[in-house]
Design a protein around this motif. Structure first.
Motif, PDB file in Angstrom:
ATOM      1  N   ASP A  33       0.809  -1.222   0.000  1.00 22.31           N
ATOM      2  CA  ASP A  33       0.000   0.000   0.000  1.00 22.31           C
ATOM      3  C   ASP A  33       0.839   1.267   0.000  1.00 22.31           C
ATOM      4  N   ASP A  34       1.960   1.254   0.709  1.00 22.43           N
ATOM      5  CA  ASP A  34       2.790   2.457   0.780  1.00 22.43           C
ATOM      6  C   ASP A  34       3.610   2.676  -0.495  1.00 22.43           C
ATOM      7  N   TRP A  85       2.264   2.055  -3.650  1.00 19.53           N
ATOM      8  CA  TRP A  85       1.365   2.436  -4.747  1.00 19.53           C
ATOM      9  C   TRP A  85       1.418   3.915  -5.117  1.00 19.53           C
ATOM     10  N   PRO A  86       1.411   4.852  -4.175  1.00 13.48           N
ATOM     11  CA  PRO A  86       1.471   6.265  -4.596  1.00 13.48           C
ATOM     12  C   PRO A  86       2.762   6.613  -5.333  1.00 13.48           C
ATOM     13  N   LYS A  87       3.834   5.929  -4.979  1.00 12.06           N
ATOM     14  CA  LYS A  87       5.129   6.213  -5.600  1.00 12.06           C
ATOM     15  C   LYS A  87       5.222   5.620  -7.003  1.00 12.06           C
ATOM     16  N   ARG A  90       3.105   7.622  -9.843  1.00 17.23           N
ATOM     17  CA  ARG A  90       3.215   9.066  -9.937  1.00 17.23           C
ATOM     18  C   ARG A  90       4.443   9.669  -9.260  1.00 17.23           C
ATOM     19  N   GLU A  91       4.585   9.454  -7.969  1.00 21.11           N
ATOM     20  CA  GLU A  91       5.570  10.214  -7.196  1.00 21.11           C
ATOM     21  C   GLU A  91       7.000  10.010  -7.671  1.00 21.11           C
TER      22      GLU A  91
END
Length: 197
Positions: free
Chosen positions: A180-181, A183-185, A188-189
Motif C-alpha cells: 500500500d505504501d 502504490w502512490p510512488k 506518480r511520485e
C-alpha cells in the motif's frame, strides 16, 4: 516528442550515431519545447551503439548539464536484432563515470533483472520503468525490490499505443502485488521526482 493525454511531457529520442548534431538537437529541443527526458534504444541504432560506448558519453554529459534523465532500453530486445549492446552490466560503467546522471532502465532488463536490482542498490540515480510489459508480467525481482528497498526506484510506464491497450493495462494493474505504501510512488511520485515536475 511524445504527448500524453493529461499533460505534455516532451521527450526526445536520441541516436549516438548523429554525433554532435544529436547534442545540438537535444539543446534545441530543451530550449524550444522544454524536454523533460531523452530516450535511447542501443540495439535499434545502426550501427548499434552499446550503453557504455563512448559515443553515448556526450549524450549522458548533456543530460547531466540540462538536468534531465535518460530512459534507455536494457536487456534482450523484442525485435530480432543483436542484444549485446543492451546488457545490463554495461550500465555499471555509465553510473560510475556519470554519478549525477539519472539513468532509467526501460523495456525490462531481462534476463538480468536481479542484476538490475543489485545495480539500483549500488547507484543512487539508477531507476527502473515498467515500459513494454503488461502488468501481469512485471518481473518478480523488480516487484520484490519495489516492496522493500526500492520503493523510490521503480516507476510505472506503459506501452500504449505500441503494443498494449490501455484497457488491458488498467485491468491488470490492480493485481500487481505492490504494498500500500508503494502504490502512490509507483504510478506518480517517482516519476515526478525523476522528471523534476
Amino acid at each position: 516528442i511524445r504527448r500524453y493525454p493529461d499533460r505534455f511531457i516532451p521527450s526526445l529520442s536520441v541516436d549516438p550515431n548523429d554525433g554532435m548534431d544529436g547534442i545540438k538537437a537535444m539543446t534545441r529541443a530543451y530550449e524550444k519545447w522544454g524536454i523533460r527526458a531523452v530516450s535511447a534504444f542501443p540495439a535499434g541504432t545502426y550501427p548499434q551503439v552499446a550503453i557504455n560506448d563512448k559515443k553515448m558519453y556526450p549524450i549522458y554529459a548533456k543530460c547531466v548539464e540540462l538536468g534531465i534523465p535518460i530512459f534507455c532500453c536494457a536487456g534482450v530486445p523484442g525485435p530480432r536484432i543483436k542484444f549485446a549492446v543492451q546488457k545490463v552490466e554495461l550500465i555499471d560503467e555509465v553510473c560510475w563515470f556519470f554519478p549525477e546522471l539519472k539513468f532509467v532502465m526501460r523495456h525490462g532488463a531481462e534476463p538480468w533483472t536481479e542484476l538490475a536490482v543489485k545495480l539500483m542498490l549500488k547507484w543512487p540515480k539508477l531507476y527502473y520503468s515498467t515500459s513494454a510489459f503488461a502488468p501481469r508480467y512485471y518481473p518478480k525481482a523488480v516487484i520484490d525490490f519495489a516492496n522493500t528497498r526500492g520503493a523510490d526506484k521503480v516507476m510505472y510506464a506503459g506501452y500504449f499505443p505500441m503494443g498494449l491497450a490501455l484497457d488491458r493495462i488498467f485491468s491488470e494493474l490492480p493485481n500487481v502485488p505492490l504494498h500500500d505504501d508503494v502504490w502512490p510512488k509507483f504510478p506518480r511520485e517517482n516519476a515526478v521526482k525523476v522528471f523534476n515536475l
